[in-house]
Each structure stands twice: as C-alpha cells, then as structure tokens.
Design a protein around this motif. Structure first.
Motif, mmCIF file in Angstrom:
data_model
loop_
_atom_site.group_PDB
_atom_site.id
_atom_site.type_symbol
_atom_site.label_atom_id
_atom_site.label_comp_id
_atom_site.label_asym_id
_atom_site.label_seq_id
_atom_site.Cartn_x
_atom_site.Cartn_y
_atom_site.Cartn_z
ATOM 1 N N TYR A 131 -2.269 9.430 -0.282
ATOM 2 C CA TYR A 131 -2.354 8.877 1.070
ATOM 3 C C TYR A 131 -3.714 8.239 1.343
ATOM 4 N N ASP A 143 4.928 3.281 5.632
ATOM 5 C CA ASP A 143 3.809 3.423 4.700
ATOM 6 C C ASP A 143 2.832 4.531 5.092
ATOM 7 N N ALA A 189 0.842 -1.198 0.000
ATOM 8 C CA ALA A 189 0.000 0.000 0.000
ATOM 9 C C ALA A 189 0.876 1.246 0.000
ATOM 10 N N GLY A 190 2.068 1.143 0.620
ATOM 11 C CA GLY A 190 2.963 2.293 0.708
ATOM 12 C C GLY A 190 3.466 2.798 -0.627
ATOM 13 N N SER A 191 3.337 1.999 -1.684
ATOM 14 C CA SER A 191 3.805 2.433 -2.993
ATOM 15 C C SER A 191 2.782 3.318 -3.711
ATOM 16 N N ILE A 192 1.599 3.484 -3.122
ATOM 17 C CA ILE A 192 0.555 4.322 -3.715
ATOM 18 C C ILE A 192 0.775 5.759 -3.247
ATOM 19 N N THR A 213 -6.558 1.190 0.544
ATOM 20 C CA THR A 213 -6.051 -0.053 -0.047
ATOM 21 C C THR A 213 -5.566 -1.014 1.036
ATOM 22 N N HIS A 214 -4.914 -0.486 2.059
ATOM 23 C CA HIS A 214 -4.456 -1.341 3.156
ATOM 24 C C HIS A 214 -5.624 -2.122 3.750
ATOM 25 N N LYS A 251 -5.881 6.944 -0.723
ATOM 26 C CA LYS A 251 -6.001 5.697 -1.493
ATOM 27 C C LYS A 251 -5.118 4.613 -0.868
ATOM 28 N N ARG A 252 -3.940 4.998 -0.420
ATOM 29 C CA ARG A 252 -3.015 4.049 0.216
ATOM 30 C C ARG A 252 -3.659 3.453 1.474
#
Length: 188
Positions: free
Chosen positions: A76, A132, A70-73, A82-83, A78-79
């Motif tokens: 913030y 993340d 998730a940290g690659s999104i 996503t998590h 959305k990240r």
C-alpha cells in the motif's frame, strides 16, 4: 490525415497554446491548414469540434500514467507513493496539457455536453482511486469516499504544481502528510 483529423489536431494545438476562451474558428483553421467550412461539415460547429478535442486531450492526459495502475502494486505505501510520483511526472512532462485540462474543466461549466463528459470522467476517477486506495474489503460507500478524497487532493495538488511549482508539495511531502494524518487518527 483528412480534414477532420487535421481540424482535431489544430483544435488541440490551440487549446494547449491559447485555451478554450481565446481560440477562434479562424485560429483552428490556421493551425490545421483547412478551411472554415470544414468545421461545419465535419463537426457542425466550433464548439462541437472543441468538445471533441477536449475529450481526446483528457484521454491523452490519462494515458500518461502508463498501462500499470498504482493499484496493481501490492504494498500500500509503495502504491500510494507511486501514484504521487507518476502524477508529478505527468504534470512536469506536459504542463500545457495539464493546464489545458484545468481550463477545460472551468469552461465545461458553460457547455452542458462537455460538463457531462468531464463529470463522467471524474466519477470514473473516483471509482478507480477508491478501488486503488481503499482497503480491499471496504464497502462501496467507503471506496467512493476514499476515491472522492483522492480526486480532490489530486486536483488540488495539480493546481498548486501549475501555479507555484517551487513551493508546492513534493510527492514525498504528500506521502508524509497522509502518514501524519493517519498516525493522528490512530492516536484517537
């Protein structure tokens, strides 16, 4: 597969189906198609075999989240969303593995070697989630605090999803709650 691999597969099967406390060496032998002597030969003891099986299961559980963290999104929100969606999907996809992970954590308190392994995994999770979900310019203590909170909430939410999936918070509920807390802090 050889006896060692068969024993590991049998131990994992038993952990999923019976849990640590209810699994005997004979259960593992029956599930693996091997013999009792193989446990001692390859692992030294049933507890050593079970510990290795748990370590592999925890790794399997972590692998459910895919290659992209998730940290690659970049965004913030959305990240964060996503998590929680990825976590909910992982628990729904393999409830037995999630349950076994919880059982293994409580069992580890009586097995120092396993406790150390799980504690190290928790620390890695704190660091990863801190990276993340904390601000990129946050200091190490803040990142660790954020990672610790995320691990605590993640663990608690998984427990709720396992015990009472219908009344537990959805990923949307969790995001909404964190947004409300952030807004409350912003009001001062």
């Amino acid at each position: 597969m050889g006896h060692k691999e068969d024993l590991l597969a049998g131990a994992k099967k038993c952990l999923r189906e019976k849990g640590y406390a209810n699994t005997t060496a004979r259960d593992i032998v029956a599930a693996s198609g091997t013999n009792l002597a193989s446990i001692g030969y390859h692992f030294g003891s049933k507890d050593a075999l079970m510990t290795q099986a748990i370590v592999e299961m925890l790794s399997d559980w972590g692998d459910q989240f895919g290659d992209e963290s998730a940290g690659s999104i970049a965004d913030y929100g959305k990240r964060f969303e996503t998590h929680w969606r990825d976590l909910a999907a992982a628990v729904a996809r393999d409830r037995q593995l999630s349950l076994a992970s919880f059982e293994n954590a409580s069992t580890s308190m009586r097995i120092p070697e396993l406790s150390a392994i799980i504690a190290e995994g928790q620390e890695e999770a704190r660091v990863g989630m801190g990276d993340d979900f904390a601000a990129p310019d946050a200091d190490a203590a803040t990142k660790r605090a954020v990672g610790s909170l995320m691990l605590a909430v993640t663990t608690g939410v998984i427990a709720q999803w396992l015990v009472d999936p219908k009344r537990s918070p959805s990923p949307d509920d969790i995001v909404k709650a964190f947004q409300a807390i952030g807004e409350a802090f912003a009001r001062k």
